[in-house]
Design a protein around this motif. Structure first.
Motif, PDB file in Angstrom:
ATOM      1  N   MET A   1       0.023  -6.370  -1.362  1.00  0.00           N
ATOM      2  CA  MET A   1       1.204  -5.363  -1.191  1.00  0.00           C
ATOM      3  C   MET A   1      -0.105  -4.048  -1.057  1.00  0.00           C
ATOM      4  O   MET A   1      -1.030  -3.653  -2.165  1.00  0.00           O
ATOM      5  CB  MET A   1       1.620  -5.103  -2.861  1.00  0.00           C
ATOM      6  CG  MET A   1       1.995  -4.014  -2.756  1.00  0.00           C
ATOM      7  SD  MET A   1       3.116  -3.557  -4.640  1.00  0.00           S
ATOM      8  CE  MET A   1       4.239  -5.242  -4.937  1.00  0.00           C
ATOM      9  N   PRO A   2       0.313  -3.419  -0.230  1.00  0.00           N
ATOM     10  CA  PRO A   2       0.225  -2.624   0.035  1.00  0.00           C
ATOM     11  C   PRO A   2      -0.672  -1.448  -0.568  1.00  0.00           C
ATOM     12  O   PRO A   2       0.317  -0.879  -1.383  1.00  0.00           O
ATOM     13  CB  PRO A   2       1.047  -1.142   1.694  1.00  0.00           C
ATOM     14  CG  PRO A   2       1.559  -2.821   2.070  1.00  0.00           C
ATOM     15  CD  PRO A   2       1.493  -3.782   0.460  1.00  0.00           C
ATOM     16  N   SER A   3      -1.131  -0.184  -0.692  1.00  0.00           N
ATOM     17  CA  SER A   3      -1.605   0.277  -1.931  1.00  0.00           C
ATOM     18  C   SER A   3      -0.789   1.327  -1.509  1.00  0.00           C
ATOM     19  O   SER A   3      -0.985   2.156  -3.208  1.00  0.00           O
ATOM     20  CB  SER A   3      -3.098   1.399  -2.136  1.00  0.00           C
ATOM     21  OG  SER A   3      -2.937   1.837  -0.589  1.00  0.00           O
ATOM     22  N   ASP A   4       0.495   1.634  -0.837  1.00  0.00           N
ATOM     23  CA  ASP A   4       1.497   2.916  -1.237  1.00  0.00           C
ATOM     24  C   ASP A   4       2.690   2.911  -1.490  1.00  0.00           C
ATOM     25  O   ASP A   4       3.483   3.132  -1.573  1.00  0.00           O
ATOM     26  CB  ASP A   4       1.502   3.316   0.476  1.00  0.00           C
ATOM     27  CG  ASP A   4       2.430   2.456   1.545  1.00  0.00           C
ATOM     28  OD1 ASP A   4       1.802   1.104   1.095  1.00  0.00           O
ATOM     29  OD2 ASP A   4       1.844   3.105   2.215  1.00  0.00           O
ATOM     30  N   SER A   5       2.902   0.681  -2.162  1.00  0.00           N
ATOM     31  CA  SER A   5       4.153   0.624  -2.803  1.00  0.00           C
ATOM     32  C   SER A   5       3.673   0.926  -4.609  1.00  0.00           C
ATOM     33  O   SER A   5       2.673   1.254  -4.848  1.00  0.00           O
ATOM     34  CB  SER A   5       3.754  -0.831  -2.228  1.00  0.00           C
ATOM     35  OG  SER A   5       4.427  -0.879  -0.979  1.00  0.00           O
ATOM     36  N   GLN A   6       5.288   0.586  -4.212  1.00  0.00           N
ATOM     37  CA  GLN A   6       5.162   0.899  -6.448  1.00  0.00           C
ATOM     38  C   GLN A   6       5.959  -0.388  -6.855  1.00  0.00           C
ATOM     39  O   GLN A   6       6.150  -0.855  -6.283  1.00  0.00           O
ATOM     40  CB  GLN A   6       5.990   1.622  -6.399  1.00  0.00           C
ATOM     41  CG  GLN A   6       5.982   3.647  -5.959  1.00  0.00           C
ATOM     42  CD  GLN A   6       6.495   4.440  -6.568  1.00  0.00           C
ATOM     43  OE1 GLN A   6       7.752   4.409  -7.127  1.00  0.00           O
ATOM     44  NE2 GLN A   6       6.611   5.805  -5.456  1.00  0.00           N
ATOM     45  N   GLY A   7       5.758  -1.145  -7.934  1.00  0.00           N
ATOM     46  CA  GLY A   7       6.539  -1.819  -8.554  1.00  0.00           C
ATOM     47  C   GLY A   7       5.864  -3.224  -9.383  1.00  0.00           C
ATOM     48  O   GLY A   7       4.239  -2.567  -9.099  1.00  0.00           O
ATOM     49  N   ALA A   8       5.927  -3.710  -9.697  1.00  0.00           N
ATOM     50  CA  ALA A   8       5.371  -4.915 -10.549  1.00  0.00           C
ATOM     51  C   ALA A   8       5.444  -5.671  -9.748  1.00  0.00           C
ATOM     52  O   ALA A   8       5.184  -5.867  -8.694  1.00  0.00           O
ATOM     53  CB  ALA A   8       6.274  -5.030 -11.560  1.00  0.00           C
ATOM     54  N   ASN A  88      -5.524  -2.521  -7.477  1.00  0.00           N
ATOM     55  CA  ASN A  88      -6.059  -1.503  -7.743  1.00  0.00           C
ATOM     56  C   ASN A  88      -5.289  -0.009  -7.569  1.00  0.00           C
ATOM     57  O   ASN A  88      -5.915   0.846  -8.256  1.00  0.00           O
ATOM     58  CB  ASN A  88      -7.422  -1.409  -6.010  1.00  0.00           C
ATOM     59  CG  ASN A  88      -8.145  -1.976  -5.880  1.00  0.00           C
ATOM     60  OD1 ASN A  88      -9.212  -2.742  -6.575  1.00  0.00           O
ATOM     61  ND2 ASN A  88      -8.080  -2.391  -4.943  1.00  0.00           N
ATOM     62  N   SER A  89      -4.340  -0.068  -6.983  1.00  0.00           N
ATOM     63  CA  SER A  89      -3.591   0.937  -7.456  1.00  0.00           C
ATOM     64  C   SER A  89      -3.927   1.083  -8.966  1.00  0.00           C
ATOM     65  O   SER A  89      -3.067   2.530  -9.017  1.00  0.00           O
ATOM     66  CB  SER A  89      -2.329   1.086  -7.079  1.00  0.00           C
ATOM     67  OG  SER A  89      -2.106   0.640  -5.337  1.00  0.00           O
ATOM     68  N   TYR A  90      -3.127   0.012  -9.263  1.00  0.00           N
ATOM     69  CA  TYR A  90      -2.589   0.596 -10.453  1.00  0.00           C
ATOM     70  C   TYR A  90      -3.867   1.076 -11.587  1.00  0.00           C
ATOM     71  O   TYR A  90      -3.931   1.886 -12.493  1.00  0.00           O
ATOM     72  CB  TYR A  90      -2.067  -0.801 -12.083  1.00  0.00           C
ATOM     73  CG  TYR A  90      -0.421  -1.165 -11.768  1.00  0.00           C
ATOM     74  CD1 TYR A  90       0.180  -0.418 -11.646  1.00  0.00           C
ATOM     75  CD2 TYR A  90      -0.179  -2.332 -10.727  1.00  0.00           C
ATOM     76  CE1 TYR A  90       1.586  -0.020 -11.313  1.00  0.00           C
ATOM     77  CE2 TYR A  90       0.985  -2.770 -10.280  1.00  0.00           C
ATOM     78  CZ  TYR A  90       1.988  -1.610 -10.867  1.00  0.00           C
ATOM     79  OH  TYR A  90       3.010  -2.376 -10.636  1.00  0.00           O
ATOM     80  N   GLU A  91      -5.294   0.565 -10.990  1.00  0.00           N
ATOM     81  CA  GLU A  91      -6.087   0.673 -11.785  1.00  0.00           C
ATOM     82  C   GLU A  91      -6.562   2.081 -12.004  1.00  0.00           C
ATOM     83  O   GLU A  91      -6.846   2.398 -12.161  1.00  0.00           O
ATOM     84  CB  GLU A  91      -7.197  -0.198 -11.281  1.00  0.00           C
ATOM     85  CG  GLU A  91      -9.049   0.501 -12.172  1.00  0.00           C
ATOM     86  CD  GLU A  91      -8.925   0.095 -13.601  1.00  0.00           C
ATOM     87  OE1 GLU A  91      -9.637   0.643 -13.996  1.00  0.00           O
ATOM     88  OE2 GLU A  91      -8.229  -0.626 -14.110  1.00  0.00           O
TER      89      GLU A  91
END
Length: 98
Positions: A1-8, A88-91
């Motif tokens: 998933m690209p880092s600019d995306s949101q969600g679970a 990585n985004s969540y971190e």
């Protein structure tokens, strides 16, 4: 998933299935649209439940006889190596909950 995306994880899986194109994309789109149109029902009253319901709907359509091996085959087609972007985004956002 690209880092600019949101969600679970559900969002990640739906995106991966949609990116396969063709009928899979159509099923994902239609499932998301349908669930979105009924998201006010009590069964979907929590924030993440609509995405979970959409994924369940997609998996049901892809394997209507619910044979786990068929679902497993579809899940193996997901580009799981891309989940590192999501993690990585969540971190990076973890500090918001501390």
């Amino acid at each position: 998933m690209p880092s600019d995306s949101q969600g679970a994880l559900e969002t990640f899986l739906l995106d991966c299935l949609a990116k396969r194109g063709g009928e899979d994309n159509k099923i994902v789109t239609e499932a998301e649209n349908y669930i979105s149109s009924i998201k006010e029902v009590s069964y979907l009253n929590k924030k993440r439940f609509p995405q979970k319901a959409a994924l369940g709907s997609v998996l049901s359509a892809l394997s209507p006889d619910w044979v786990f091996t068929n679902i497993d085959e579809k899940l193996k087609l997901v580009e799981w190596e891309n989940i590192i972007y999501c993690l990585n985004s969540y971190e990076k956002l973890k500090f918001l909950t501390e």
